[in-house]
Design an enzyme around this catalytic site. Sequence first.
Site, PDB file in Angstrom:
ATOM      1  N   SER A 110     -30.166  34.010  46.853  1.00 16.00           N
ATOM      2  CA  SER A 110     -29.127  32.763  46.662  1.00 16.00           C
ATOM      3  C   SER A 110     -29.690  31.543  46.248  1.00 16.00           C
ATOM      4  O   SER A 110     -31.022  31.170  46.426  1.00 16.00           O
ATOM      5  CB  SER A 110     -28.563  32.670  48.161  1.00 16.00           C
ATOM      6  OG  SER A 110     -27.964  31.595  48.378  1.00 16.00           O
ATOM      7  N   TYR A 133     -24.789  28.904  42.774  1.00 17.75           N
ATOM      8  CA  TYR A 133     -23.886  28.068  43.217  1.00 17.75           C
ATOM      9  C   TYR A 133     -24.160  26.949  42.471  1.00 17.75           C
ATOM     10  O   TYR A 133     -25.235  26.280  42.242  1.00 17.75           O
ATOM     11  CB  TYR A 133     -24.165  27.490  44.928  1.00 17.75           C
ATOM     12  CG  TYR A 133     -23.404  28.460  45.900  1.00 17.75           C
ATOM     13  CD1 TYR A 133     -22.458  28.933  45.672  1.00 17.75           C
ATOM     14  CD2 TYR A 133     -24.336  28.664  47.004  1.00 17.75           C
ATOM     15  CE1 TYR A 133     -21.955  29.820  46.691  1.00 17.75           C
ATOM     16  CE2 TYR A 133     -23.858  29.674  48.003  1.00 17.75           C
ATOM     17  CZ  TYR A 133     -22.693  30.024  48.056  1.00 17.75           C
ATOM     18  OH  TYR A 133     -22.312  30.744  48.926  1.00 17.75           O
ATOM     19  N   THR A 159     -21.201  32.860  42.088  1.00 17.44           N
ATOM     20  CA  THR A 159     -20.094  32.732  42.977  1.00 17.44           C
ATOM     21  C   THR A 159     -19.121  32.264  42.941  1.00 17.44           C
ATOM     22  O   THR A 159     -18.952  30.667  42.595  1.00 17.44           O
ATOM     23  CB  THR A 159     -21.032  32.628  44.444  1.00 17.44           C
ATOM     24  OG1 THR A 159     -21.998  33.649  44.627  1.00 17.44           O
ATOM     25  CG2 THR A 159     -19.853  32.671  45.531  1.00 17.44           C
ATOM     26  N   LYS A 225     -19.092  36.696  41.378  1.00 15.45           N
ATOM     27  CA  LYS A 225     -19.025  37.232  42.694  1.00 15.45           C
ATOM     28  C   LYS A 225     -17.794  36.461  43.425  1.00 15.45           C
ATOM     29  O   LYS A 225     -17.648  35.268  43.436  1.00 15.45           O
ATOM     30  CB  LYS A 225     -20.359  36.746  43.265  1.00 15.45           C
ATOM     31  CG  LYS A 225     -20.380  37.436  44.949  1.00 15.45           C
ATOM     32  CD  LYS A 225     -21.721  36.812  45.472  1.00 15.45           C
ATOM     33  CE  LYS A 225     -21.828  37.719  46.871  1.00 15.45           C
ATOM     34  NZ  LYS A 225     -21.262  36.835  47.814  1.00 15.45           N
ATOM     35  N   HIS A 249     -16.858  37.614  50.448  1.00 14.04           N
ATOM     36  CA  HIS A 249     -17.721  36.792  51.226  1.00 14.04           C
ATOM     37  C   HIS A 249     -17.785  37.200  52.543  1.00 14.04           C
ATOM     38  O   HIS A 249     -18.559  36.329  53.493  1.00 14.04           O
ATOM     39  CB  HIS A 249     -17.543  35.256  51.058  1.00 14.04           C
ATOM     40  CG  HIS A 249     -18.925  34.165  50.871  1.00 14.04           C
ATOM     41  ND1 HIS A 249     -18.897  33.554  49.463  1.00 14.04           N
ATOM     42  CD2 HIS A 249     -19.888  33.830  51.261  1.00 14.04           C
ATOM     43  CE1 HIS A 249     -20.008  32.936  49.544  1.00 14.04           C
ATOM     44  NE2 HIS A 249     -20.460  33.028  50.588  1.00 14.04           N
TER      45      HIS A 249
HETATM   46  C1  LIG Z   1     -25.411  34.617  56.658  1.00 15.12           C
HETATM   47  C2  LIG Z   1     -24.680  34.687  55.397  1.00 15.12           C
HETATM   48  C3  LIG Z   1     -24.972  33.721  54.467  1.00 15.12           C
HETATM   49  C4  LIG Z   1     -24.566  33.928  53.189  1.00 15.12           C
HETATM   50  N1  LIG Z   1     -24.829  33.149  52.016  1.00 15.12           N
HETATM   51  C5  LIG Z   1     -24.390  33.546  50.786  1.00 15.12           C
HETATM   52  C6  LIG Z   1     -24.894  32.555  49.655  1.00 15.12           C
HETATM   53  O1  LIG Z   1     -25.806  31.959  49.667  1.00 15.12           O
HETATM   54  N2  LIG Z   1     -24.552  32.850  48.394  1.00 15.12           N
HETATM   55  C7  LIG Z   1     -23.233  33.820  48.362  1.00 15.12           C
HETATM   56  O2  LIG Z   1     -22.539  34.096  47.173  1.00 15.12           O
HETATM   57  N3  LIG Z   1     -22.875  34.460  49.185  1.00 15.12           N
HETATM   58  C8  LIG Z   1     -23.603  34.438  50.658  1.00 15.12           C
HETATM   59  N4  LIG Z   1     -23.083  35.332  51.590  1.00 15.12           N
HETATM   60  C9  LIG Z   1     -21.924  36.404  51.291  1.00 15.12           C
HETATM   61  C10 LIG Z   1     -22.779  37.417  50.994  1.00 15.12           C
HETATM   62  O3  LIG Z   1     -23.388  37.387  49.886  1.00 15.12           O
HETATM   63  C11 LIG Z   1     -21.917  38.737  50.945  1.00 15.12           C
HETATM   64  O4  LIG Z   1     -20.863  38.748  50.031  1.00 15.12           O
HETATM   65  C12 LIG Z   1     -21.448  39.068  52.566  1.00 15.12           C
HETATM   66  O5  LIG Z   1     -22.335  39.014  53.221  1.00 15.12           O
HETATM   67  C13 LIG Z   1     -20.909  40.571  52.147  1.00 15.12           C
HETATM   68  O6  LIG Z   1     -20.451  40.988  53.488  1.00 15.12           O
HETATM   69  P1  LIG Z   1     -21.045  41.609  54.685  1.00 15.12           P
HETATM   70  O7  LIG Z   1     -21.871  40.404  55.524  1.00 15.12           O
HETATM   71  O8  LIG Z   1     -20.362  42.011  55.622  1.00 15.12           O
HETATM   72  O9  LIG Z   1     -22.122  42.797  54.109  1.00 15.12           O
HETATM   73  C14 LIG Z   1     -23.651  35.060  52.841  1.00 15.12           C
HETATM   74  C15 LIG Z   1     -23.256  35.867  53.755  1.00 15.12           C
HETATM   75  C16 LIG Z   1     -24.002  35.712  55.285  1.00 15.12           C
HETATM   76  C17 LIG Z   1     -23.583  36.726  56.092  1.00 15.12           C
END
Ligand SMILES: Cc1cc2nc3c(=O)[nH]c(=O)nc-3n(C[C@H](O)[C@H](O)[C@H](O)COP(=O)(O)O)c2cc1C
Length: 386
Positions: A110, A133, A159, A225, A249
Amino acid sequence: MRANGEWLTIPEIVRAARARLAPHIWDFAAGGAESETTLRRNRAAFDCLTFRPRVLRDVRHRDLSTTFLGHSLSLPVMLAPVGSIQHFHPDGALACARVAERAGTITFVSTVASPSLEDVRAGSKGPLVFQLYVRGDREWLRAMIGRVERAGYAAVCVTVDSAAYGRRERDLENRYLARQSHGRPNLAVLPGGVGEVTREQYQAALTWDDVDWLRSMTSLPLMLKGVLCPEDAELAVQHGVDVVYVSNHGGRQLDHAPATVEVLPEIVCAVAGRADVIVDSGFMRGTDVLKALALGARAVLVGKLMAWGLAAGGEGGLECALDLLRDEIGTTMANIGVRTTAELGPACVRPSIPIGPEPGQMSSIPGIRSMKGTNGAGALRASEGT
Ligand SMILES: Cc1cc2nc3c(=O)[nH]c(=O)nc-3n(C[C@H](O)[C@H](O)[C@H](O)COP(=O)(O)O)c2cc1C
């Protein structure tokens, strides 16, 4: 941890993570936007699909491997970008990259993770994808893409589901300011001097013109994404995107979004083989992974499960979570009569009667209570006491 040093089920890992994490950090990871319908629907959608098991097919040998952008994956599961991953392991994205390398898969790094994208690259050898981002103008973007290319990343993943930061009510009610809670080394050296919230306006301003511009200025494979509609999947292909990443997300952005597994078939249909389709949001079990592959995804990504594996037992905990997923995938392949991931197709699944979670339980994750409204240490004590 169990006597043999390993957890034997995925729910055990999740429970161990919950026991180890501060309640507000558990809530930060486990929660979703507003009323958390998207979060719950992600799991509920898996429960509305059953397999169509075929028998008598000599399934002694199963091959879980696949390829993605020319890279071999030993299992069809990759690690999603998690910005605050350092809350779950002090080495943050570098810990994920090391585990991905050992497990034979790919991690997405990320923009807002630690350590810097260069340090993650220097500390690991497997292929890495940079999740972008947008936090500045085109000069900013050019500088960032230059860093990603020079560091040797395999692809850029933009994203596009975060035009505004989701209202995550657990964090709001915990008075937890997630965006100010950790360093962002990838952003530190960039021009601006303005705060994160102001910089987020660049993300809100994105259009397909920016996708064209990004496409023209890098030869790295480009992914979007957060695609949830076939019209956008079609546009993505028309604008030269290599990978359509179906995601809500993990339920953290739009409340009342569709579950990704619900929209996956129509997006696969719209893309019609012109790009790869990958998917995340709610994936916790081997059966979830196989359902998505049957519906046309090339691979699946895990976010929360990755964080919880690290929180439960460091890099070994995440490796264990991936091993358990591997076991579940292999066992299910045998029991549905499939020997290779290539044999999976729409004929492997069918819609079925939804099986809701047990009252108070997160679907398919026995022993893990849904905590909205009852978060924090009190909820932890309550759930562990029952
Ligand atoms: C704590 C946390 C932080 C996240 N940070 C980002 C991020 O910085 N960039 C991004 O594109 N998605 C981020 N996501 C989303 C994840 O990339 C992903 O789409 C999502 O966690 C998938 O669902 P799941 O947690 O049920 O596996 C984050 C998710 C979580 C749980």
